[in-house]
Design an enzyme around this catalytic site. Structure first.
Site, PDB file in Angstrom:
ATOM      1  N   LYS A  47      38.749  25.474  51.622  1.00 24.74           N
ATOM      2  CA  LYS A  47      38.208  25.117  50.095  1.00 24.74           C
ATOM      3  C   LYS A  47      39.301  25.152  49.014  1.00 24.74           C
ATOM      4  CE  LYS A  47      35.951  28.565  47.641  1.00 24.74           C
ATOM      5  NZ  LYS A  47      36.676  28.912  46.070  1.00 24.74           N
ATOM      6  N   ASN A  48      40.099  26.341  49.211  1.00 27.35           N
ATOM      7  CA  ASN A  48      40.915  26.550  48.187  1.00 27.35           C
ATOM      8  C   ASN A  48      42.217  25.756  48.136  1.00 27.35           C
ATOM      9  OD1 ASN A  48      39.305  28.504  47.175  1.00 27.35           O
ATOM     10  ND2 ASN A  48      40.389  30.004  47.915  1.00 27.35           N
ATOM     11  N   CYS A  97      33.895  35.662  35.470  1.00 23.83           N
ATOM     12  CA  CYS A  97      33.142  35.382  36.669  1.00 23.83           C
ATOM     13  C   CYS A  97      32.490  37.008  37.075  1.00 23.83           C
ATOM     14  CB  CYS A  97      33.797  34.690  37.821  1.00 23.83           C
ATOM     15  SG  CYS A  97      34.876  35.652  38.762  1.00 23.83           S
ATOM     16  N   ARG A 149      39.225  36.864  34.755  1.00 25.29           N
ATOM     17  CA  ARG A 149      39.889  35.873  35.087  1.00 25.29           C
ATOM     18  C   ARG A 149      40.684  35.071  34.072  1.00 25.29           C
ATOM     19  NH1 ARG A 149      37.340  34.372  40.099  1.00 25.29           N
ATOM     20  NH2 ARG A 149      39.110  32.994  40.422  1.00 25.29           N
ATOM     21  N   ASP A 206      40.082  38.015  48.947  1.00 22.27           N
ATOM     22  CA  ASP A 206      38.657  37.084  49.293  1.00 22.27           C
ATOM     23  C   ASP A 206      38.312  37.584  50.704  1.00 22.27           C
ATOM     24  OD1 ASP A 206      39.955  33.770  48.185  1.00 22.27           O
ATOM     25  OD2 ASP A 206      39.315  35.774  47.189  1.00 22.27           O
ATOM     26  N   ILE A 230      44.052  43.253  43.301  1.00 24.28           N
ATOM     27  CA  ILE A 230      44.118  41.801  42.209  1.00 24.28           C
ATOM     28  C   ILE A 230      42.857  41.634  41.464  1.00 24.28           C
ATOM     29  CG2 ILE A 230      44.177  39.417  42.736  1.00 24.28           C
ATOM     30  CD1 ILE A 230      45.546  39.803  45.284  1.00 24.28           C
ATOM     31  N   ARG A 240      28.847  27.577  47.912  1.00 22.34           N
ATOM     32  CA  ARG A 240      30.275  27.085  47.108  1.00 22.34           C
ATOM     33  C   ARG A 240      31.239  27.140  48.134  1.00 22.34           C
ATOM     34  NH1 ARG A 240      31.837  29.818  41.654  1.00 22.34           N
ATOM     35  NH2 ARG A 240      33.354  28.366  42.125  1.00 22.34           N
TER      36      ARG A 240
HETATM   37  C1  EPZ Z   1      42.607  31.706  43.564  1.00 23.30           C
HETATM   38  O1  EPZ Z   1      42.110  31.949  42.373  1.00 23.30           O
HETATM   39  C2  EPZ Z   1      41.620  31.681  44.411  1.00 23.30           C
HETATM   40  N1  EPZ Z   1      40.713  30.442  44.007  1.00 23.30           N
HETATM   41  C3  EPZ Z   1      40.723  32.700  44.617  1.00 23.30           C
HETATM   42  O2  EPZ Z   1      39.727  32.726  45.651  1.00 23.30           O
HETATM   43  C4  EPZ Z   1      41.486  34.163  45.241  1.00 23.30           C
HETATM   44  O3  EPZ Z   1      40.691  35.046  45.017  1.00 23.30           O
HETATM   45  C5  EPZ Z   1      42.781  34.235  44.166  1.00 23.30           C
HETATM   46  O4  EPZ Z   1      43.580  33.120  43.974  1.00 23.30           O
HETATM   47  C6  EPZ Z   1      43.582  35.297  44.674  1.00 23.30           C
HETATM   48  O5  EPZ Z   1      44.070  34.860  45.884  1.00 23.30           O
HETATM   49  C7  EPZ Z   1      41.305  29.346  44.430  1.00 23.30           C
HETATM   50  O6  EPZ Z   1      42.076  28.983  44.972  1.00 23.30           O
HETATM   51  C8  EPZ Z   1      40.338  27.919  43.839  1.00 23.30           C
HETATM   52  P1  EPZ Z   1      45.038  34.087  40.806  1.00 23.30           P
HETATM   53  P2  EPZ Z   1      43.199  32.182  41.193  1.00 23.30           P
HETATM   54  O7  EPZ Z   1      45.493  33.150  39.477  1.00 23.30           O
HETATM   55  O8  EPZ Z   1      44.081  31.135  41.147  1.00 23.30           O
HETATM   56  C9  EPZ Z   1      45.622  37.480  37.310  1.00 23.30           C
HETATM   57  C10 EPZ Z   1      37.326  32.594  46.528  1.00 23.30           C
HETATM   58  O9  EPZ Z   1      36.616  33.323  46.719  1.00 23.30           O
HETATM   59  N2  EPZ Z   1      45.941  36.215  36.683  1.00 23.30           N
HETATM   60  O10 EPZ Z   1      46.012  34.260  41.977  1.00 23.30           O
HETATM   61  O11 EPZ Z   1      42.152  32.227  40.024  1.00 23.30           O
HETATM   62  C11 EPZ Z   1      44.252  37.368  37.842  1.00 23.30           C
HETATM   63  O12 EPZ Z   1      43.304  38.145  36.749  1.00 23.30           O
HETATM   64  C12 EPZ Z   1      38.148  32.469  45.107  1.00 23.30           C
HETATM   65  O13 EPZ Z   1      37.618  31.222  47.153  1.00 23.30           O
HETATM   66  C13 EPZ Z   1      46.362  36.368  35.203  1.00 23.30           C
HETATM   67  O14 EPZ Z   1      46.596  37.368  34.718  1.00 23.30           O
HETATM   68  O15 EPZ Z   1      43.595  33.645  41.076  1.00 23.30           O
HETATM   69  C14 EPZ Z   1      44.300  38.160  39.115  1.00 23.30           C
HETATM   70  O16 EPZ Z   1      44.463  39.415  38.835  1.00 23.30           O
HETATM   71  C15 EPZ Z   1      37.848  33.606  44.367  1.00 23.30           C
HETATM   72  N3  EPZ Z   1      46.732  35.575  34.338  1.00 23.30           N
HETATM   73  C16 EPZ Z   1      45.626  37.870  39.466  1.00 23.30           C
HETATM   74  O17 EPZ Z   1      46.122  37.089  38.453  1.00 23.30           O
HETATM   75  C17 EPZ Z   1      46.513  34.144  34.670  1.00 23.30           C
HETATM   76  O18 EPZ Z   1      46.648  32.986  34.095  1.00 23.30           O
HETATM   77  C18 EPZ Z   1      45.580  36.585  40.736  1.00 23.30           C
HETATM   78  O19 EPZ Z   1      44.677  35.524  39.953  1.00 23.30           O
HETATM   79  C19 EPZ Z   1      46.031  33.721  36.107  1.00 23.30           C
HETATM   80  C20 EPZ Z   1      45.855  34.855  36.890  1.00 23.30           C
END
Ligand code: EPZ
Length: 422
Positions: A22-23, A117, A122, A306, A328, A398
């Site tokens: 998916k991701n 969420c 997020r 995840d 995370i 999803r």
């Molecule tokens: C991706 O989300 C995945 N989604 C998530 O999977 C997964 O949990 C996450 O990466 C972490 O591995 C997809 O790939 C579509 P991040 P993403 O930006 O990109 C902080 C699932 O269950 N952050 O790597 O949104 C954030 O708060 C989903 O399939 C900032 O501070 O995650 C978090 O603590 C849920 N500022 C950390 O970074 C930003 O601009 C990691 O988030 C962006 C993120």
């Protein structure tokens, strides 16, 4: 509205093919905006999030179709709009992935700010800082990100956090920017690597793929690919392995990339599961006591956030006391009060779930709060005594394709039932 009705106590045994990631596919689809033309993505899972992304792409002017073989057809020759409306973004945060490609193609993008969420705020600040570093002027008004640029120019970009989404958006934009971009502290998740490899196949110039430093030399244009192959879904694979371990069964997963599952496989062996890895097949057997464990999530190649909810459910069936810490998403424990309804001895202190694996679980009605939390509840229902109803499984749909059918084929007693319970 549907729910799952599960009768616990059945061992899982058999073979299951892991679906496409998916991701990864959610990152590959917006990449087609960078090269006007016809694109095909094989091994695309038939999921709600894929439908949401497809509807968003159609809003922009693309023609998107998913056939029964899992091949996604995307025609991006007639993209006329650059706005991603709130109605799509509120359903799926990954809608923000159109920001980078629209800026690169049109010099303009108007994307609804994603909300929070079930497990946290997020933020997207790193996405926006990345776009600004590449020369975009960004304003936020009425809940929308309004981004404009005459021309994207390469720049050095350091990510405070190795954000998957921010790395993805910067890769899209940098691929067509003037000059060189170097991303330091980039995310190294397999889904990011898959995107980088596809961009290179489309004509992008990217070095350091698979590392935390990505060097991108912008090019004038990219070419559509006749077809690309999506990678397997490592989170789904981990979920099936954990389901087999919980029920003390055995499973043979095909279409897996074991390298994407490193830490999860190590932990499964550490607690007493027997694994046999052969190419793209992973076999797990588990017929005895499971040992407790301590798990802390981390960016790839660490233990995936995840998988933490599913792992906590597994620890309910292990002896002794276990701890699951999420560094995370520190509040990603919405599933814990629901597990307690099943009689689980689990509590959350700060960003750690503490699990006493002695308690017997008793079937009850429980409610999903997000995608991976719902997976955790389904897994617990597989081992709870009696009947467990899992409500709001639209969360589950999803990210897992026909999960109940595939679990049933492995021996689970699980049905999808329409309900007006919400
Ligand atoms: C991706 O989300 C995945 N989604 C998530 O999977 C997964 O949990 C996450 O990466 C972490 O591995 C997809 O790939 C579509 P991040 P993403 O930006 O990109 C902080 C699932 O269950 N952050 O790597 O949104 C954030 O708060 C989903 O399939 C900032 O501070 O995650 C978090 O603590 C849920 N500022 C950390 O970074 C930003 O601009 C990691 O988030 C962006 C993120």
């Amino acid at each position: 509205m549907d729910k799952f009705v599960i009768e616990g106590g059945h061992r899982l045994r058999g073979t299951v093919a892991v679906a496409g990631s998916k991701n990864a596919v959610l990152a590959l689809i917006p990449a087609t905006l960078l090269a006007p033309g016809i694109h095909r993505i094989r091994h695309t899972p038939n999921l709600r999030d894929v439908w949401t992304m497809s509807r968003l792409m159609a809003t922009l002017g693309a023609h998107v179709e998913l056939d029964s073989s899992g091949e996604l057809f995307v025609d991006t020759r007639a993209i006329e709009h650059f706005e991603a409306p709130y109605e799509h973004v509120k359903r799926m945060r990954a809608s923000i992935y159109v920001l980078g490609p629209l800026l690169a193609r049109f010099g303009r993008a108007r994307v609804s700010l994603p909300g929070g969420c079930a497990f946290g705020p997020r933020p997207v600040d790193l996405h926006l800082k990345g776009m600004e570093k590449l020369g975009a002027h960004i304003t936020i008004e009425h809940g929308y990100i309004d981004a404009r640029t005459d021309r994207l120019r390469g720049a050095p970009i350091h990510l405070d956090v190795p954000s998957v989404g921010a790395t993805v958006n910067i890769l899209y934009a940098a691929a067509l920017a003037d000059g060189e971009t170097v991303i330091t502290n980039a995310a190294m998740e397999p889904e990011v690597t898959a995107l980088a490899r596809v961009l290179v196949a489309m004509g992008a110039r990217i070095d350091g793929i698979g590392t935390s430093t990505l060097r991108i030399e912008g090019v004038r244009e990219l070419q559509p690919l006749p077809w690309v192959e999506n990678i397997p879904d490592r989170i789904e694979a981990a979920t099936f392995l954990i389901a087999a371990a919980m029920t003390r069964g055995s499973i043979r997963l095909t279409c897996v990339n074991p390298y994407h599952l490193g830490t999860v496989l190590d932990k499964l062996e550490e607690i007493g599961c027997i694994l046999d890895i052969d190419g793209s097949t992973v076999e797990l057997r588990c017929n005895g006591e499971l040992r407790p464990s301590n798990v802390t999530t981390a960016p790839y190649p660490g233990f995936p956030t995840d998988v933490q909810a599913q792992w906590a459910a597994l620890m309910l069936t292990a002896g002794g006391s276990s701890r699951v810490t999420d560094t995370i998403y520190p509040t990603r424990f919405g599933y814990v009060p629901e597990l307690r309804r099943l009689g689980a001895d689990i509590e959350v202190i700060e960003n750690t779930a503490i699990i006493n694996g002695q308690a017997r679980l008793e079937g009850a009605t429980v409610m999903s709060s997000d995608l991976r939390a719902s997976a955790s509840l389904v897994l617990a229902g597989l081992v709870a005594d009696g009947r467990t109803d899992v409500l709001r499984i639209y969360h589950l749909d999803r990210g897992y394709e026909r999960l109940e059918e595939r679990l049933r084929r492995l021996g689970a007693a699980i049905e999808r039932v329409p309900t007006d319970e919400f």
